[in-house]
Motif scaffolding. Sequence first.
Motif, PDB file in Angstrom:
ATOM      1  N   ALA A  56       0.822  -1.055  -0.043  1.00 46.36           N
ATOM      2  CA  ALA A  56       0.003  -0.067  -0.003  1.00 46.36           C
ATOM      3  C   ALA A  56       0.854   1.375   0.056  1.00 46.36           C
ATOM      4  O   ALA A  56       0.472   2.326  -0.762  1.00 46.36           O
ATOM      5  N   PHE A  57       1.910   1.443   0.806  1.00 43.97           N
ATOM      6  CA  PHE A  57       2.783   2.351   0.769  1.00 43.97           C
ATOM      7  C   PHE A  57       3.606   2.461  -0.546  1.00 43.97           C
ATOM      8  O   PHE A  57       3.899   3.662  -1.188  1.00 43.97           O
ATOM      9  N   TRP A  77       2.171   1.484  -3.231  1.00 41.71           N
ATOM     10  CA  TRP A  77       1.282   2.272  -4.354  1.00 41.71           C
ATOM     11  C   TRP A  77       1.318   3.709  -4.010  1.00 41.71           C
ATOM     12  O   TRP A  77       1.305   4.642  -5.029  1.00 41.71           O
ATOM     13  N   ARG A  78       1.188   4.208  -2.944  1.00 41.37           N
ATOM     14  CA  ARG A  78       1.261   5.704  -2.660  1.00 41.37           C
ATOM     15  C   ARG A  78       2.752   6.270  -3.289  1.00 41.37           C
ATOM     16  O   ARG A  78       2.585   7.381  -3.858  1.00 41.37           O
ATOM     17  N   TYR A 102       5.163   8.804   3.600  1.00 43.06           N
ATOM     18  CA  TYR A 102       6.385   8.075   3.260  1.00 43.06           C
ATOM     19  C   TYR A 102       7.717   8.648   3.475  1.00 43.06           C
ATOM     20  O   TYR A 102       8.669   7.927   4.213  1.00 43.06           O
ATOM     21  N   TYR A 106      -5.931   7.166   0.997  1.00 42.52           N
ATOM     22  CA  TYR A 106      -4.540   7.423   1.354  1.00 42.52           C
ATOM     23  C   TYR A 106      -3.676   6.488   0.793  1.00 42.52           C
ATOM     24  O   TYR A 106      -2.633   6.412   0.229  1.00 42.52           O
ATOM     25  N   LEU A 107      -3.966   5.139   0.890  1.00 39.10           N
ATOM     26  CA  LEU A 107      -3.192   3.788   0.840  1.00 39.10           C
ATOM     27  C   LEU A 107      -4.048   2.807   0.064  1.00 39.10           C
ATOM     28  O   LEU A 107      -5.296   2.773   0.491  1.00 39.10           O
ATOM     29  N   LEU A 108      -3.510   2.171  -0.784  1.00 34.41           N
ATOM     30  CA  LEU A 108      -4.176   1.124  -1.407  1.00 34.41           C
ATOM     31  C   LEU A 108      -3.299  -0.008  -2.116  1.00 34.41           C
ATOM     32  O   LEU A 108      -2.184   0.124  -2.326  1.00 34.41           O
ATOM     33  N   THR A 109      -3.910  -1.384  -1.839  1.00 35.27           N
ATOM     34  CA  THR A 109      -3.204  -2.463  -2.532  1.00 35.27           C
ATOM     35  C   THR A 109      -4.578  -3.308  -2.822  1.00 35.27           C
ATOM     36  O   THR A 109      -5.456  -3.425  -2.244  1.00 35.27           O
ATOM     37  N   MET A 150      -4.753   8.353  -6.123  1.00 33.73           N
ATOM     38  CA  MET A 150      -4.415   8.760  -4.800  1.00 33.73           C
ATOM     39  C   MET A 150      -5.485   9.812  -4.300  1.00 33.73           C
ATOM     40  O   MET A 150      -5.736  11.155  -5.125  1.00 33.73           O
TER      41      MET A 150
END
Lengths: 400, 149
Positions: free
Chosen positions: A160-161, A163-164, A268, B71-74, B124
């Motif tokens: 997930a981080f 991705w960001r 981040y 804010y975050l994604l998976t 995002m």
Amino acid sequence: MAVKDLRNPIKDQVAIVGIGEVGYVRDAKMSEMAMTAEACIRAIQDAGLTKKDIDGIVAQKSAEFEEIHEGLGIPELYWSQDTTVGTVFGHAVTYAANAVFGGSCNYALVAWTTYRAGASQSARNDPFRARYGTTFVGGQTRGSGDDARLYHHNANPYGAFGWRYLKQYGLSREAWGLLAINNRSNASRTPTACLRTPITMDDYMNARWIREPLALLDMEIPVDSSTALIITTAERAKALKHRPVYIHATSFGENRFGTHQYELAEDYEHLSTWVCMRALWHKSELQLKDVDVCYPYDGFTCIATTWIESMGWAPPGGALVFFKKHWDASENRIKVDGRRMFHTHGGSLSYGGSTGASYFPEAVRQLRGQAANQVPNAKVALLGVGGFFHNSTAALLRAD
Amino acid sequence: MVTDQEVFDRWPNVYLSFDNLEHYRGLLEKRLLIKKCQSCGYWVYPHFPRCPDCWSADLTFTEVSGKGRVYLLTVFHQVRPYPGDPHSSVLPLPYPGAAVELVEQKGLRYAAPIVGIDPSRITMDMPVELTWIEGADVPKPAFRPAGRS
């Protein structure tokens, strides 16, 4: 060695300055985290300190240090210690004393909590106590257990981080692909590595998704393994047969936000790798330009690029430009200034996943001049071992 | 009125405690409740017993607006079978699991799936709003693109 050989340089060099106690009753009618928070607050206030002073925590598993860190809003930690079921309080005191004496931290908080559960009649009849007894497993279920546990104490927040990271800096996955190719190229030159068949960027980009944007070749290869090191004083090391590999500096780094519940990490550029590297560079006379071999944690490719940027090889978002600048197309790997290398043995991605254990014997072989994939004149190794949230550690090793 | 015992019964595998029971009671009523410090106003999440900012124990579960940004994604392509993965009983794979930053406070993020949009189209910081997934053993919070019904 025998008892007569023991040393005591720590004698009278550390002290206990604050105490806090809560409970010692049959039923406190509060959660064990509430008891822990109160005892820690009492100890910190008894010492005349504030949360900003605490920079190290050792906790027993029913009071996990991450939960204390984030739950009490302590800004940063530079040392932490987990303990297992069999550990007793005396161990924790010695761990904390050694940490302060060694310079890992200055104000260590020792937290230790018991909660009556298990097979007793009264525990079974109390739904809170009974539930604690059936669901609490050494910290793993703590704080988790709702459907919001998507990111809790597991690998998902790394993707997930990642991705960001891609979105924030406008990047493709190419940097991660170059790292995966680099590691496989180095593994192909290391006979003891697990995966040694070279890969291409097409192989990388076509690998199947696991936790998008992480695909199969973004992830370490799971292996059976075991690793051991022997550490002694420099004086004794000089009398033994190999060139000594000195531990020049080590650090941990943990940020309050996200250490216990990972999706809450501030952003981040405030992930724990940055905290950890600030601490390491502060302690070290050596600088990045002195580093010959480097091992940035590669359980996932996105963790490695974060370490590389935290170490200072590139600015945030700059790993791709850095890799391309130092890419050796004839050898399919990164060679900074034509010589210095990352994951000389293949890293967790290709040598085998062992939460960073493989990096240390490989760094020692490099600094002894005995590695299969040797960097010429390797004298300094930089290792960044751990993830983004609660377990960043780093070390500088050097040889004469 | 939902009793304590009913909350315990509806989530048999969850570590429910004095510190978090009200959050789960709220889920049964399809309300997203987060603790708010009555001394300094800080939103406290996860469900700590003390305010991490001011250390007050005076915390009250309060309903949030349900509005936030991704804010975050998976995207989960491969998961452990339910209940290892909490949503695979009701959502087809692959499904997007996000951390949504709620409008109430910077850094206050709740992890839940995004529904009602193809994962590749999630941007995002995309604005989203709270919704609920039906058909599971308990109501499950999720977020959908803001402004759609």
